[in-house]
Design a protein around this motif. Structure first.
Motif, mmCIF file in Angstrom:
data_model
loop_
_atom_site.group_PDB
_atom_site.id
_atom_site.type_symbol
_atom_site.label_atom_id
_atom_site.label_comp_id
_atom_site.label_asym_id
_atom_site.label_seq_id
_atom_site.Cartn_x
_atom_site.Cartn_y
_atom_site.Cartn_z
ATOM 1 N N VAL A 33 0.850 -1.184 0.000
ATOM 2 C CA VAL A 33 0.000 0.000 0.000
ATOM 3 C C VAL A 33 0.891 1.240 0.000
ATOM 4 N N LYS A 34 0.535 2.198 -0.832
ATOM 5 C CA LYS A 34 1.256 3.469 -0.902
ATOM 6 C C LYS A 34 0.394 4.564 -0.284
ATOM 7 N N THR A 35 0.976 5.364 0.617
ATOM 8 C CA THR A 35 0.268 6.519 1.149
ATOM 9 C C THR A 35 0.947 7.781 0.633
ATOM 10 N N TYR A 36 0.147 8.762 0.245
ATOM 11 C CA TYR A 36 0.717 9.973 -0.340
ATOM 12 C C TYR A 36 -0.235 11.146 -0.187
ATOM 13 N N LYS A 37 0.328 12.345 -0.398
ATOM 14 C CA LYS A 37 -0.435 13.585 -0.394
ATOM 15 C C LYS A 37 -0.238 14.276 -1.747
ATOM 16 N N ILE A 38 -1.177 15.111 -2.126
ATOM 17 C CA ILE A 38 -1.072 15.898 -3.345
ATOM 18 C C ILE A 38 -0.840 17.350 -2.950
ATOM 19 N N ASP A 39 0.256 17.952 -3.469
ATOM 20 C CA ASP A 39 0.549 19.340 -3.106
ATOM 21 C C ASP A 39 -0.278 20.316 -3.936
ATOM 22 N N GLU A 40 -0.057 21.607 -3.712
ATOM 23 C CA GLU A 40 -0.853 22.638 -4.366
ATOM 24 C C GLU A 40 -0.684 22.646 -5.876
ATOM 25 N N GLU A 41 0.442 22.126 -6.362
ATOM 26 C CA GLU A 41 0.702 22.086 -7.793
ATOM 27 C C GLU A 41 0.244 20.776 -8.432
ATOM 28 N N GLY A 42 -0.396 19.926 -7.646
ATOM 29 C CA GLY A 42 -0.898 18.665 -8.175
ATOM 30 C C GLY A 42 0.112 17.539 -8.197
ATOM 31 N N ASN A 43 1.260 17.728 -7.544
ATOM 32 C CA ASN A 43 2.296 16.689 -7.514
ATOM 33 C C ASN A 43 2.058 15.715 -6.366
ATOM 34 N N GLU A 44 2.342 14.458 -6.602
ATOM 35 C CA GLU A 44 2.171 13.421 -5.597
ATOM 36 C C GLU A 44 3.401 13.329 -4.711
ATOM 37 N N GLN A 45 3.202 13.406 -3.399
ATOM 38 C CA GLN A 45 4.295 13.275 -2.438
ATOM 39 C C GLN A 45 4.101 12.005 -1.628
ATOM 40 N N VAL A 46 4.914 10.973 -1.922
ATOM 41 C CA VAL A 46 4.783 9.689 -1.241
ATOM 42 C C VAL A 46 5.245 9.826 0.211
ATOM 43 N N ILE A 47 4.424 9.366 1.130
ATOM 44 C CA ILE A 47 4.759 9.405 2.550
ATOM 45 C C ILE A 47 5.381 8.086 2.993
ATOM 46 N N SER A 48 4.769 6.972 2.576
ATOM 47 C CA SER A 48 5.295 5.671 2.982
ATOM 48 C C SER A 48 4.809 4.571 2.055
ATOM 49 N N LEU A 49 5.571 3.471 2.044
ATOM 50 C CA LEU A 49 5.184 2.247 1.362
ATOM 51 C C LEU A 49 4.991 1.190 2.432
ATOM 52 N N LEU A 50 3.810 0.630 2.509
ATOM 53 C CA LEU A 50 3.445 -0.274 3.591
ATOM 54 C C LEU A 50 3.265 -1.688 3.067
ATOM 55 N N GLN A 51 3.852 -2.660 3.755
ATOM 56 C CA GLN A 51 3.698 -4.045 3.359
ATOM 57 C C GLN A 51 3.350 -4.883 4.581
ATOM 58 N N SER A 52 3.356 -6.213 4.405
ATOM 59 C CA SER A 52 2.913 -7.111 5.470
ATOM 60 C C SER A 52 3.586 -6.796 6.803
ATOM 61 N N GLY A 53 2.771 -6.638 7.834
ATOM 62 C CA GLY A 53 3.282 -6.313 9.156
ATOM 63 C C GLY A 53 3.187 -4.843 9.511
ATOM 64 N N ASP A 54 2.722 -4.015 8.561
ATOM 65 C CA ASP A 54 2.576 -2.583 8.829
ATOM 66 C C ASP A 54 1.137 -2.243 9.211
ATOM 67 N N MET A 55 0.993 -1.195 10.026
ATOM 68 C CA MET A 55 -0.312 -0.706 10.452
ATOM 69 C C MET A 55 -0.452 0.753 10.030
ATOM 70 N N PHE A 56 -1.640 1.153 9.603
ATOM 71 C CA PHE A 56 -1.863 2.552 9.240
ATOM 72 C C PHE A 56 -3.348 2.886 9.378
ATOM 73 N N PRO A 57 -3.701 4.196 9.529
ATOM 74 C CA PRO A 57 -2.778 5.300 9.830
ATOM 75 C C PRO A 57 -2.179 5.153 11.217
ATOM 76 N N HIS A 58 -1.009 5.749 11.429
ATOM 77 C CA HIS A 58 -0.267 5.544 12.671
ATOM 78 C C HIS A 58 -0.719 6.464 13.795
ATOM 79 N N VAL A 59 -1.414 7.522 13.447
ATOM 80 C CA VAL A 59 -1.872 8.478 14.460
ATOM 81 C C VAL A 59 -3.362 8.717 14.293
ATOM 82 N N GLY A 60 -3.956 9.357 15.282
ATOM 83 C CA GLY A 60 -5.346 9.761 15.152
ATOM 84 C C GLY A 60 -6.375 8.774 15.653
ATOM 85 N N PHE A 61 -5.993 7.854 16.545
ATOM 86 C CA PHE A 61 -6.955 6.887 17.070
ATOM 87 C C PHE A 61 -7.956 7.531 18.028
#
Length: 222
Positions: A54-82
């Protein structure tokens, strides 16, 4: 439920407590390029990657994709905000066929209130991720593209690398555009930088991943 026992937040639970986790956990499968959730949507669940990527990313004001993390087996997300109902802070998208274990926020928060030790472990995870984010921001501010790319490779090797001979193999299908998004530059710049690294025999790549030949070079990345 054997899969979930590997996560720190569940490590202190006994059999009876785990039976309650089993009652609220749901399996979901996602095909490549299918969204798990999108940035700004109401936060409803916590996800655990059983298989796939799984890829998590944000889109900036210019429409560019900013990858935050690549998640695979054993990863949990989102990490904050419970503990609140703020929207998802980024978009999550399946990169390949992926199976997730899903636990709804309401059910998860109920467990956290019932078992205080789980709350402490979640807070520890949040703290680690915040420090990681601060480190990445500092790298973006003060380092050049080659250093940022080397740092990204080291992070991927630490999280997803497999020892292979005298080197380490990053068993992820990641494109040059993905790297460009991760380090905040153009794909053309990444192409040139990776080619320079290949000429120096620091690494090589195939369709399945990247082979790091010089671990000392990678470990020397601050």
């Amino acid at each position: 439920m054997k899969f979930l026992k590997q996560f720190l937040i569940f490590s202190g639970l006994n059999g009876e407590e785990f039976s309650q986790i089993e009652q609220i956990a749901i399996k979901r499968k996602y095909q490549p390029r299918v969204f798990v959730f999108m940035e700004g949507e109401e936060r409803e669940a916590v996800f655990f990657v059983k298989s796939g990527l799984v890829k998590t990313y944000k889109i900036d004001e210019e429409g560019n994709e900013q990858v935050i993390s690549l998640l695979q087996s054993g990863d949990m997300f989102p990490h904050v905000g419970f503990f609140d109902r703020s929207p998802y802070p980024a978009t999550a998208e399946a990169v390949q066929e992926t199976e997730l274990i899903v636990i709804r926020i309401d059910d998860f928060n109920e467990l956290l209130m019932k078992y205080p030790e789980m709350t402490m472990k979640v807070m520890q995870i949040m703290g680690k991720k915040i420090l990681d984010l601060q480190e990445r921001i500092q790298g973006f501010i003060s380092k050049d593209v080659q250093h940022r790319l080397t740092h990204a490779l080291k992070k991927l090797a630490d999280e997803h690398g497999v020892k292979k001979g005298e080197g380490i193999y990053i068993n992820l299908r990641i494109t040059n555009q993905d790297f460009a998004n991760m380090v905040g530059t153009s794909r053309e710049t990444i192409n040139r930088t990776l080619n320079e690294m290949k000429k120096k025999k620091l690494l090589s790549s195939d369709r399945s991943g990247i082979m790091i030949h010089d671990q000392e070079w990678l470990n020397g990345c601050e």
